[in-house]
Design a protein around this motif. Structure first.
Motif, short mmCIF file in Angstrom:
data_model
loop_
_atom_site.label_atom_id
_atom_site.label_comp_id
_atom_site.label_asym_id
_atom_site.label_seq_id
_atom_site.Cartn_x
_atom_site.Cartn_y
_atom_site.Cartn_z
N PHE A 31 0.84 -1.20 0.00
CA PHE A 31 0.00 0.00 0.00
C PHE A 31 0.87 1.25 0.00
CE2 PHE A 31 -2.40 3.43 1.90
CZ PHE A 31 -3.60 3.37 1.21
N SER A 32 1.90 1.26 0.83
CA SER A 32 2.79 2.42 0.89
C SER A 32 3.45 2.67 -0.46
CB SER A 32 3.85 2.23 1.97
OG SER A 32 3.23 2.18 3.24
N CYS A 33 3.92 1.62 -1.10
CA CYS A 33 4.58 1.77 -2.41
C CYS A 33 3.58 2.16 -3.49
CB CYS A 33 5.32 0.50 -2.78
SG CYS A 33 6.75 0.20 -1.71
N LEU A 34 2.40 1.54 -3.50
CA LEU A 34 1.40 1.87 -4.51
C LEU A 34 0.93 3.33 -4.41
CD1 LEU A 34 -0.79 -1.35 -4.44
CD2 LEU A 34 0.54 -0.50 -6.38
N THR A 35 0.95 3.87 -3.21
CA THR A 35 0.51 5.26 -3.02
C THR A 35 1.67 6.24 -3.00
OG1 THR A 35 0.45 4.94 -0.61
CG2 THR A 35 -1.62 4.59 -1.82
N VAL A 58 1.79 0.64 10.62
CA VAL A 58 0.94 0.47 9.45
C VAL A 58 0.57 1.85 8.93
CG1 VAL A 58 -1.31 -0.38 8.64
CG2 VAL A 58 0.08 -1.77 10.20
N ASN A 59 0.65 2.01 7.62
CA ASN A 59 0.31 3.26 6.95
C ASN A 59 -1.10 3.69 7.39
OD1 ASN A 59 -0.80 4.99 4.81
ND2 ASN A 59 1.07 4.49 3.69
N SER A 60 -1.22 4.92 7.86
CA SER A 60 -2.50 5.38 8.42
C SER A 60 -3.62 5.41 7.39
CB SER A 60 -2.34 6.74 9.08
OG SER A 60 -1.85 7.69 8.16
#
Length: 154
Positions: A31-35, A58-60
């Motif tokens: 998720f962090s990389c995709l965003t 975890v990414n908020s």
């Protein structure tokens, strides 16, 4: 439809959602990389180990998405027109990889839509808890909800 129509919501109604979700390292890093979020606190275990948390957070925005997503099956699946916004987003405790989220939703208000007679606005408060019962996220969400088809023709 699994979701409820506007008329089926009432102020104070509480949903204790049955679906839970364990967050994995893959979820967090992907998720962090995709965003396009290169924050090492989310994607670098060695960096995060040297922080006060001792491990990746975890990414908020992932946490927010999962919290709202868990609520969909019981509340808005197939009956929502659109999300109008989220406010008062708070992360009171950290969420870590390996934690399991459970969610409760409370209906805060319901009102007719001034611009769409076939819809109404429902305000939800979502709260996410980890496996130890600690609140890890909350938000208020306004959703534009379809009225029941029978009430639109009556």
């Amino acid at each position: 439809m699994a979701g409820l129509y506007f008329e089926e919501f009432s102020v104070g109604q509480v949903f204790a959602h049955a679906i839970t979700r364990t967050v994995t390292e893959y979820d967090n890093v992907s998720f962090s990389c995709l965003t396009m979020n290169p924050q090492p606190l989310h994607i670098d275990r060695h960096f995060a180990a040297r922080t006060e948390f001792g491990q990746p957070l975890v990414n908020s925005l992932f946490t927010l998405g999962v919290m709202i997503g868990i609520s969909v099956a019981d509340t808005t699946l197939g009956t929502t027109v659109a999300n109008l916004g989220m406010t008062d987003v708070v992360f009171p405790k950290p969420l870590f990889q390996g934690d399991t989220i459970r969610v409760e939703t409370t209906v805060l208000s319901v009102r007719d839509s001034a611009s769409r007679p076939a819809a109404g606005i429902v305000e939800f408060r979502h709260a996410a808890f980890n496996q130890d019962g600690m609140e890890v996220a909350t938000c208020r969400r306004h959703a534009l909800m379809h009225r029941h088809p029978q009430s639109r023709t009556a």
